[in-house]
Write a protein that holds these residues in place. Structure first.
Motif, PDB file in Angstrom:
ATOM      1  N   SER A  58       0.838  -1.213   0.000  1.00 22.25           N
ATOM      2  CA  SER A  58       0.000   0.000   0.000  1.00 22.25           C
ATOM      3  C   SER A  58       0.860   1.245   0.000  1.00 22.25           C
ATOM      4  O   SER A  58       0.565   2.251  -0.699  1.00 22.25           O
ATOM      5  CB  SER A  58      -0.925  -0.033   1.225  1.00 22.25           C
ATOM      6  OG  SER A  58      -1.652   1.178   1.304  1.00 22.25           O
ATOM      7  N   ASN A  59       1.931   1.193   0.764  1.00 19.29           N
ATOM      8  CA  ASN A  59       2.834   2.346   0.807  1.00 19.29           C
ATOM      9  C   ASN A  59       3.492   2.585  -0.557  1.00 19.29           C
ATOM     10  O   ASN A  59       3.630   3.715  -1.014  1.00 19.29           O
ATOM     11  CB  ASN A  59       3.889   2.117   1.889  1.00 19.29           C
ATOM     12  CG  ASN A  59       4.815   3.331   2.025  1.00 19.29           C
ATOM     13  OD1 ASN A  59       4.361   4.463   2.245  1.00 19.29           O
ATOM     14  ND2 ASN A  59       6.111   3.096   1.880  1.00 19.29           N
ATOM     15  N   VAL A  60       3.878   1.434  -1.190  1.00 23.72           N
ATOM     16  CA  VAL A  60       4.487   1.560  -2.539  1.00 23.72           C
ATOM     17  C   VAL A  60       3.489   2.180  -3.507  1.00 23.72           C
ATOM     18  O   VAL A  60       3.814   3.071  -4.303  1.00 23.72           O
ATOM     19  CB  VAL A  60       4.969   0.184  -3.022  1.00 23.72           C
ATOM     20  CG1 VAL A  60       5.354   0.253  -4.507  1.00 23.72           C
ATOM     21  CG2 VAL A  60       6.138  -0.294  -2.187  1.00 23.72           C
ATOM     22  N   ILE A  61       2.248   1.688  -3.412  1.00 21.01           N
ATOM     23  CA  ILE A  61       1.224   2.229  -4.312  1.00 21.01           C
ATOM     24  C   ILE A  61       0.996   3.696  -4.032  1.00 21.01           C
ATOM     25  O   ILE A  61       0.842   4.518  -4.967  1.00 21.01           O
ATOM     26  CB  ILE A  61      -0.073   1.408  -4.156  1.00 21.01           C
ATOM     27  CG1 ILE A  61       0.143  -0.003  -4.727  1.00 21.01           C
ATOM     28  CG2 ILE A  61      -1.229   2.109  -4.873  1.00 21.01           C
ATOM     29  CD1 ILE A  61      -1.028  -0.927  -4.475  1.00 21.01           C
ATOM     30  N   ARG A  62       0.967   4.049  -2.747  1.00 18.13           N
ATOM     31  CA  ARG A  62       0.768   5.460  -2.408  1.00 18.13           C
ATOM     32  C   ARG A  62       1.918   6.304  -2.911  1.00 18.13           C
ATOM     33  O   ARG A  62       1.717   7.412  -3.429  1.00 18.13           O
ATOM     34  CB  ARG A  62       0.611   5.606  -0.891  1.00 18.13           C
ATOM     35  CG  ARG A  62      -0.731   5.145  -0.391  1.00 18.13           C
ATOM     36  CD  ARG A  62      -0.978   5.498   1.077  1.00 18.13           C
ATOM     37  NE  ARG A  62       0.015   4.951   1.972  1.00 18.13           N
ATOM     38  CZ  ARG A  62       0.993   5.657   2.560  1.00 18.13           C
ATOM     39  NH1 ARG A  62       1.123   6.943   2.292  1.00 18.13           N
ATOM     40  NH2 ARG A  62       1.850   5.061   3.372  1.00 18.13           N
ATOM     41  N   GLN A  63       3.118   5.787  -2.820  1.00 14.00           N
ATOM     42  CA  GLN A  63       4.274   6.534  -3.321  1.00 14.00           C
ATOM     43  C   GLN A  63       4.222   6.660  -4.846  1.00 14.00           C
ATOM     44  O   GLN A  63       4.505   7.728  -5.404  1.00 14.00           O
ATOM     45  CB  GLN A  63       5.577   5.834  -2.892  1.00 14.00           C
ATOM     46  CG  GLN A  63       5.812   5.829  -1.394  1.00 14.00           C
ATOM     47  CD  GLN A  63       5.909   7.244  -0.827  1.00 14.00           C
ATOM     48  OE1 GLN A  63       6.437   8.158  -1.469  1.00 14.00           O
ATOM     49  NE2 GLN A  63       5.395   7.423   0.391  1.00 14.00           N
ATOM     50  N   GLU A  64       3.865   5.539  -5.461  1.00 12.85           N
ATOM     51  CA  GLU A  64       3.725   5.611  -6.924  1.00 12.85           C
ATOM     52  C   GLU A  64       2.616   6.578  -7.321  1.00 12.85           C
ATOM     53  O   GLU A  64       2.739   7.319  -8.323  1.00 12.85           O
ATOM     54  CB  GLU A  64       3.438   4.213  -7.480  1.00 12.85           C
ATOM     55  CG  GLU A  64       4.639   3.261  -7.389  1.00 12.85           C
ATOM     56  CD  GLU A  64       4.301   1.885  -7.914  1.00 12.85           C
ATOM     57  OE1 GLU A  64       3.099   1.644  -8.190  1.00 12.85           O
ATOM     58  OE2 GLU A  64       5.225   1.055  -8.065  1.00 12.85           O
TER      59      GLU A  64
END
Length: 413
Positions: A35-41
């Motif tokens: 989720s964090n990766v997606i939020r960063q992306e």
């Protein structure tokens, strides 16, 4: 009623419980990481999108400004070219008008020459001759006809060129109108911002409209219009120069003026010869009339003398008749004193004098008529007076030229 035995409940062991907890923790951490990766992306994408949107908007505005500048430059070129075409149309129209005035100025001299030829056809008898005046008048008519044909040809060419210029002017006007409307649209688009109230989503805004062209075709269309206009203006300028050279040609002015002088000299010379011939004939008539009077007096005296000598005449006739009866060689033409009196020769001579007198009177009448016609020809040539242009400058009376070559001197419009 019998009871069935209950299904035994599964019991897990402590290791299994620990494994399950660890698995749940690991899964939670993985999902939080993903989720964090997606939020960063998403943040990166949002930042990239914002940057790209801002850059694209800025780049689009820059290209739109460049397009407005390019269209404005083409519009200025079209405006300048259209003004030059208007000036050239006005100059060619003025030159055509002056050439028409020049052509009109040749009408009176041509009419005078033709009227002179027609008048001289009224001569009669031996006066109707192909004299130098006739030749000079015909040459004058021929020269003026060539001049009129040349001028009329130039006028027709100027008319056709004016039609071409008018058509090109219409094409420039249509192209210029399109450029003005395009500038209005592009400037309106350039003034729009993301906060403008006129903006909205449109269906299929990236579609290619029917009848659209590429930038290369667009600039080529305008360049073609400008090239056609420049070519037409060059042809018009050359045509104006040809017409000006025709109107101000000194050599041909001198040639045709010399021809006019030669015709007038021949007329005056012929008039002088006619006057001399009339005076000579009048003198001959006067002497002949005197001779006729003397002959009539002599005949009257001979007739009176004949009447007084009728008896001697009878005697002479009788002797002559009787002597014709002599025989043989005695019928000779000897000299005998016989008085021969007759007025037949005198009468015949008088008749010949009167006949010749009538012929001279008729010839004198013909010469007087021819002299009157020559004087009328001289008088009608007084109509060859200078004609003025509409601005007051004199119109060349006699014109003809070959329009080949270009002149370096200053020419009129």
């Amino acid at each position: 009623m019998t009871k069935h035995p209950e299904k035994p409940i599964v019991h897990y062991g402590v290791p299994e419980w620990c494994n399950n907890n660890e698995q749940l923790s690991a899964t939670a951490e993985l999902e939080r990481y993903l989720s964090n990766v997606i939020r960063q992306e998403s943040r990166t994408l949002r930042n990239d999108t914002n940057c790209k949107t801002n850059w694209d908007e800025s780049d689009t505005s820059r290209m739109l400004r460049d397009r407005v500048w390019e269209v404005s430059r083409c519009k200025d070129l079209l405006v300048s070219c259209a003004k030059k075409v208007d000036d050239e149309i006005e100059a060619l129209t003025l030159s055509k008008t002056r050439t028409e005035e020049t052509l009109a100025a040749t009408a009176v001299p041509h009419e005078v020459s033709m009227e002179s030829l027609t008048l001289r056809e009224g001569r009669q008898g031996f006066e109707l001759i192909n004299d130098p005046v006739e030749k000079e008048l015909k040459k004058e008519v021929h020269v003026r006809k060539r001049a009129q044909q040349t001028l009329q040809q130039l006028i027709d060419q100027a008319f056709e060129q004016l039609c071409i210029l008018q058509k090109i002017r219409q094409q420039l006007t249509a192209d210029l109108q399109n450029k003005v409307e395009t500038l209005d649209i592009d400037n309106t688009c350039l003034e729009l911002t993301i906060t403008s109230s006129q903006i909205s989503l449109k269906p299929d805004p990236t579609r290619i409209p029917a009848g659209s062209c590429t930038p290369h075709e667009w600039i080529q269309f305008t360049q073609l219009n400008l090239a056609r206009a420049r070519e037409a203006m060059e042809m018009s300028e050359q045509m104006r120069e040809d017409m000006s050279l025709t109107r101000v040609s000194v050599r041909l002015q001198n040639d045709l003026k010399n021809q006019q002088r030669a015709t007038e000299f021949a007329l005056r010379k012929r008039n002088h010869e006619e006057q001399q011939a009339c005076r000579e004939l009048e003198w001959q008539l006067k002497n002949t009339e005197g001779e006729i009077t003397d002959m009539e007096n002599d005949i009257f005296k001979l007739d009176a003398d004949l009447k007084a000598k009728t008896a001697p005449l009878k005697l002479a006739h009788t002797r002559l008749e009787n002597r014709t009866c002599r025989p043989g060689m005695d019928l000779c033409r000897d000299e005998v004193d016989v008085e021969r009196i007759s007025i037949n020769k005198s009468l015949h001579s008088l008749q010949r004098l009167k006949l010749h007198h009538n012929q001279m009177k008729q010839d004198h009448a013909r010469k007087r008529g021819a002299l009157a016609l020559e004087e009328r020809c001289i008088n009608i040539r007084n109509r060859l007076i200078p004609i003025l242009y509409s601005d007051g400058t004199p119109v060349p009376l006699l014109l003809l030229t070959s329009s080949s070559g270009r002149s370096t001197r200053h020419l009129e419009a």
